[in-house]
Write an enzyme that holds these catalytic residues in place. Structure first.
Site, PDB file in Angstrom:
ATOM      1  N   GLU A 140      -4.010   0.795   4.379  1.00 24.19           N
ATOM      2  CA  GLU A 140      -4.023   1.656   3.247  1.00 24.19           C
ATOM      3  C   GLU A 140      -4.691   0.974   2.047  1.00 24.19           C
ATOM      4  O   GLU A 140      -4.287  -0.529   2.091  1.00 24.19           O
ATOM      5  CB  GLU A 140      -2.658   1.788   2.523  1.00 24.19           C
ATOM      6  CG  GLU A 140      -2.253   2.586   1.448  1.00 24.19           C
ATOM      7  CD  GLU A 140      -0.822   2.726   1.483  1.00 24.19           C
ATOM      8  OE1 GLU A 140       0.050   2.062   0.624  1.00 24.19           O
ATOM      9  OE2 GLU A 140      -0.366   4.046   0.758  1.00 24.19           O
ATOM     10  N   TYR A 171      -7.753   6.762  -3.330  1.00 19.44           N
ATOM     11  CA  TYR A 171      -7.065   6.177  -2.155  1.00 19.44           C
ATOM     12  C   TYR A 171      -7.831   6.470  -1.385  1.00 19.44           C
ATOM     13  O   TYR A 171      -8.457   7.922  -0.929  1.00 19.44           O
ATOM     14  CB  TYR A 171      -5.558   7.738  -2.938  1.00 19.44           C
ATOM     15  CG  TYR A 171      -4.727   6.810  -1.141  1.00 19.44           C
ATOM     16  CD1 TYR A 171      -3.436   6.278  -1.445  1.00 19.44           C
ATOM     17  CD2 TYR A 171      -4.664   7.582   0.263  1.00 19.44           C
ATOM     18  CE1 TYR A 171      -3.056   5.387  -0.928  1.00 19.44           C
ATOM     19  CE2 TYR A 171      -3.584   7.060   0.698  1.00 19.44           C
ATOM     20  CZ  TYR A 171      -2.606   6.565   0.906  1.00 19.44           C
ATOM     21  OH  TYR A 171      -2.288   6.071   2.174  1.00 19.44           O
TER      22      TYR A 171
END
Ligand code: ADP
Ligand code: MG
Length: 399
Positions: A207, A119
């Site tokens: 993101e 992530y």
């Protein structure tokens, strides 16, 4: 403003980020062409909606046993069959809410051999006033769960705007992600690329979930979600051109035409207020008395009658609205302008729900007179507290 994954990837690719080859399509025919062009042997068919959680999402029309909004395919025929099944259907994910979103375009992308899913995101960290990287080894589809259960697995690193991403910063990110060569060296380049893209394009969120390490050891941006700072869009016509209005709330689009600060919410009391602070306080006090606001709306200072009329029409057009609270503290904004706008809007579209009006400040007497003489069924309120109680009671009584 939000954009689609494939658009975000095109921007990042232009900056030199490692992204797979892919083609956005609108029909099964285009899907076939795209699949042939990409060549395989593994393809991924990805729903393009402005919401995450697509992989675990389910199509409303297909039931819980059908596959989700991101599908692997091992032949051109499989790509086309999936495209047929997905296009035009409604995808429900954790982020869309129960109503879901219609999938009108798909991204056909080269499949990757995934070794690890990481992530990585960039955001504006308000506590330190800097752009920060947020990274975790636990990437993939459940980052919200990771944040909730094991927050220590998420590492935040703020970047000094004077230096940008330094070698030391990049090393910290690579360490946190437990990267080895060649991914480690690639991360140094990628961190700089993402930081530059973020700042130069005035993003508010970038993101990448997941960022992957492939079986061959290289990094790849596998998913990309980007939001831009609306206040900076005027200097990015290339970004504005990417806007997909079918993804936006119609009421918000209408409001943006009139330069109204409007956000649709889930409650049933429509609010028309001047000033963001007063609008927030109005929403709070509605909640205090046990109801929920249907919207945030700041008509701003010095709004014209036309603008007020447009604002009132947007509120009344919302079928969830069971009562309206107009709460105006006239400073630059004049109470008579508000009253004229409300009366003009009601003349055009009618009024089917209770209306409570609290006016105070500049031209308040004229404002009240206009409302009284209009013959409208208005409940007058003395102050904010009184107004909130009256509208909450009126809505409760109507149920
Ligand atoms: P979302 O976050 O909306 O669920 P993603 O793009 O992250 O959508 O895709 C979900 C999952 O699908 C990823 O975590 C990854 O495991 C898999 N996936 C996505 N794109 C690819 C790809 N190009 N190749 C292989 N697997 C992929
Ligand atoms: Mg994702």
């Amino acid at each position: 403003m939000n954009i689609h994954e494939y658009q975000a990837k095109a921007i990042l690719k232009a900056y030199g980020a490692p992204v797979a080859a892919g083609v956005a399509i609108f029909s099964p025919e285009e899907a076939e062409q795209a699949a042939r062009q990409l060549g395989g042997p593994l393809w991924v068919v990805k729903s393009q909606i402005h919401a995450g959680g697509r992989g675990k999402g389910r199509f409303k029309e297909l039931g819980p046993d059908a596959k989700g909004g991101v599908r692997l395919a091992k032949s051109v025929e499989e790509v086309v069959a999936n495209a047929r099944e997905m296009l035009g259907r409604t995808l429900v994910t954790k982020q869309t809410g129960p109503a879901g979103k219609q999938v009108n375009r798909l991204y056909i992308e080269d499949g990757a051999d995934i070794a690890r899913e990481l992530y990585l995101s960039l955001l504006v960290d308000r506590t330190v006033g800097r752009v920060a990287f947020v990274v975790s080894t636990e990437g993939g589809m459940d980052i919200e769960q990771v944040a909730h259960d094991t927050p220590e697995k998420i590492v935040t690193l703020a970047i000094d705007p004077c230096t940008g991403v330094t070698a030391a910063d990049a090393a910290k990110i690579a360490d946190a992600l437990k990267l080895e060569e060649p991914a480690r060296g690639e991360m140094t380049k990628l961190a700089d690329i993402l930081y530059r893209a973020f700042t130069e394009k005035d993003m508010s969120l970038l993101e990448v979930n997941p960022l992957i390490v492939m079986k061959d050891g290289h990094l790849r941006v596998l998913d990309a979600k980007v939001s831009f700072d609306n206040n900076a869009l005027f200097r990015h016509p290339d970004i504005v051109a990417l806007r997909d209005k079918t993804e936006e709330d119609e009421k918000e689009i209408e409001a943006s035409k009139y330069d109204l600060a409007y956000v649709a919410l889930d409650g049933n009391i429509g609010c028309m207020v001047n000033g963001a602070g007063l609008a927030m306080a109005t929403m709070d006090i509605i909640k205090l008395y046990g109801a929920e606001p249907a919207n945030f709306l700041d008509v701003g200072g010095g709004a014209s009658k036309e603008k007020v009329t447009a604002a009132f029409k947007i509120i009344t057009a919302d079928p969830n609205v069971k009562g309206i609270l107009v709460n105006i503290f006239g400073g630059i904004m004049r109470c008579d302008t508000i009253a004229e706008g409300v009366v003009a809007a009601v003349k055009e579209v009618g009024l089917k729900v209770p209306l409570v009006v609290r006016l105070e400040g500049t031209k308040v007497e004229e404002g009240k007179r206009i409302l009284n003489e209009s013959g409208l069924d208005v409940v007058a309120a003395n102050d904010l507290d009184d107004a909130a109680q009256k509208i909450v009671n009126a809505v409760k009584g109507a149920r």
